[in-house]
Design a protein around this motif. Structure first.
Motif, PDB file in Angstrom:
ATOM      1  N   ALA A 103       0.811  -1.222   0.000  1.00 32.64           N
ATOM      2  CA  ALA A 103       0.000   0.000   0.000  1.00 32.64           C
ATOM      3  C   ALA A 103       0.843   1.269   0.000  1.00 32.64           C
ATOM      4  CB  ALA A 103      -0.943   0.000   1.197  1.00 32.64           C
ATOM      5  N   ALA A 104       1.908   1.293   0.784  1.00 38.29           N
ATOM      6  CA  ALA A 104       2.710   2.514   0.904  1.00 38.29           C
ATOM      7  C   ALA A 104       3.391   2.887  -0.402  1.00 38.29           C
ATOM      8  CB  ALA A 104       3.757   2.342   2.004  1.00 38.29           C
ATOM      9  N   GLY A 105       3.653   1.920  -1.251  1.00 41.36           N
ATOM     10  CA  GLY A 105       4.339   2.192  -2.499  1.00 41.36           C
ATOM     11  C   GLY A 105       3.411   2.426  -3.674  1.00 41.36           C
ATOM     12  N   ARG A 106       2.102   2.387  -3.436  1.00 37.39           N
ATOM     13  CA  ARG A 106       1.135   2.601  -4.507  1.00 37.39           C
ATOM     14  C   ARG A 106       0.394   3.917  -4.326  1.00 37.39           C
ATOM     15  NH1 ARG A 106      -0.807  -2.830  -2.928  1.00 37.39           N
ATOM     16  NH2 ARG A 106       0.310  -4.389  -4.148  1.00 37.39           N
ATOM     17  N   THR A 107      -0.100   4.448  -5.410  1.00 34.37           N
ATOM     18  CA  THR A 107      -1.024   5.573  -5.324  1.00 34.37           C
ATOM     19  C   THR A 107      -2.372   5.049  -4.848  1.00 34.37           C
ATOM     20  OG1 THR A 107      -1.868   5.317  -7.578  1.00 34.37           O
ATOM     21  CG2 THR A 107       0.137   6.673  -7.285  1.00 34.37           C
ATOM     22  N   TYR A 108      -3.241   5.970  -4.481  1.00 36.26           N
ATOM     23  CA  TYR A 108      -4.580   5.582  -4.031  1.00 36.26           C
ATOM     24  C   TYR A 108      -5.299   4.778  -5.112  1.00 36.26           C
ATOM     25  CZ  TYR A 108      -9.420   6.123  -2.408  1.00 36.26           C
ATOM     26  OH  TYR A 108     -10.706   5.892  -2.004  1.00 36.26           O
ATOM     27  N   ASP A 109      -5.225   5.257  -6.351  1.00 31.43           N
ATOM     28  CA  ASP A 109      -5.909   4.558  -7.437  1.00 31.43           C
ATOM     29  C   ASP A 109      -5.266   3.204  -7.721  1.00 31.43           C
ATOM     30  OD1 ASP A 109      -7.820   6.513  -7.771  1.00 31.43           O
ATOM     31  OD2 ASP A 109      -6.753   7.539  -9.393  1.00 31.43           O
ATOM     32  N   ASP A 110      -3.942   3.133  -7.625  1.00 31.98           N
ATOM     33  CA  ASP A 110      -3.259   1.849  -7.828  1.00 31.98           C
ATOM     34  C   ASP A 110      -3.646   0.852  -6.735  1.00 31.98           C
ATOM     35  OD1 ASP A 110      -2.013   2.716 -10.113  1.00 31.98           O
ATOM     36  OD2 ASP A 110      -0.106   3.182  -9.134  1.00 31.98           O
ATOM     37  N   GLN A 111      -3.792   1.349  -5.531  1.00 30.36           N
ATOM     38  CA  GLN A 111      -4.202   0.460  -4.440  1.00 30.36           C
ATOM     39  C   GLN A 111      -5.629  -0.039  -4.657  1.00 30.36           C
ATOM     40  OE1 GLN A 111      -2.362  -0.894  -2.298  1.00 30.36           O
ATOM     41  NE2 GLN A 111      -3.606  -1.584  -0.579  1.00 30.36           N
TER      42      GLN A 111
END
Length: 263
Positions: free
Chosen positions: A235-243
């Motif tokens: 989660a920390a390495g993704r954008t909100y949309d990527d998550q």
């Protein structure tokens, strides 16, 4: 803890397995479970020796201390019998030293595998390498007498056993910097307040609390827990949309599995 025949028992590390729960125990209480190169190799071997049906791994230390950190003999010119000292490592090329440290780090990396959940049961001292070993685990249950400290900077070194990333992730950059740069102790109340500890219990209740937590973690289906851990780890390495997209993909896999449509 249940007494079982060990899968591995060497160089200060014992691995036992009871169904879906494995226990890795540091077994050098006379030295407060101080760590050396052989112990790190044994920890790496323990990770490679886990049966495939293990879902939870508990890490604990015998005696009054979880681990007082690196055995100071590593800093002496003679080092350990048959082993290079830190002075020997410093004399190597950059590539040789990098390779050696990468090998040491392997003892600390497998605890984050997505197919298992790891719990550190921490009592007494967890200093330097001991602190970093506790940080390598997903969860930490600590006794009221716990004393975390990152003492590497006082020795002119840096924490290099994979502890900096989880420490910043848990407590934030500013507090992590202050903890590492000062080398001060973090006690149970602060550990719980800042998220370093998931639970604080009296020392006599530590093993029972860990057993209860392990049982709770085993209640949900394994694949659902594995997918959830992977989502949270990334989660920390993704954008909100990527998550959001990762959640949709994971849920699609779960739905298909539950419907008997997975490959």
């Amino acid at each position: 803890m249940t007494s079982l025949d060990p899968v591995l028992d060497k160089d200060g590390v014992r691995l036992t397995v009871d169904g879906a729960v494995a226990t890795v125990t540091l077994t050098k209480p006379d030295k407060r479970n101080a760590q050396d190169f052989a112990l790190w190799r044994a920890l790496t071997q323990a990770g490679r020796s886990l049966p495939g049906d293990v879902r939870v791994v508990v890490l604990r230390g015998e005696g009054k201390s979880f681990s007082a950190g690196l055995d100071r003999q590593a800093f002496t010119p003679e080092g350990f019998d048959g082993e290079p000292s830190f002075i020997d490592l410093a004399r190597g090329t950059d590539a040789e030293t990098d390779t050696a440290i990468a090998g040491f780090q392997e003892a600390f990396t497998w605890w984050r595998r997505p197919d298992i959940i790891t719990i550190a049961a921490v009592q007494g001292h967890a200093i330097g390498a001991g602190f970093q070993l506790a940080l390598a685990c997903d969860l930490r249950v600590v006794a009221e007498d716990v004393q975390f400290a990152m003492r590497e900077t006082a020795l002119g070194l840096v924490p290099d056993l994979t502890g900096t990333h989880p420490l910043v992730s848990v407590v934030g950059y500013a507090r992590a910097l202050e903890i590492c740069a000062t080398g001060r102790f973090v006690h149970a109340e602060e550990a719980e307040r800042t998220g370093l500890a998931n639970l604080v219990v009296p020392a006599g209740e530590l093993d029972a609390a860990v057993r209860d937590l392990a049982g709770a973690l085993l209640a949900a289906p394994r694949d659902a827990v594995v997918e959830t851990k992977a989502l949270l780890q990334g989660a920390a390495g993704r954008t909100y949309d990527d998550q959001r997209a990762a959640e949709r993909a994971a849920q699609t896999r779960r739905l298909r599995d539950l419907a008997g449509l997975s490959d």
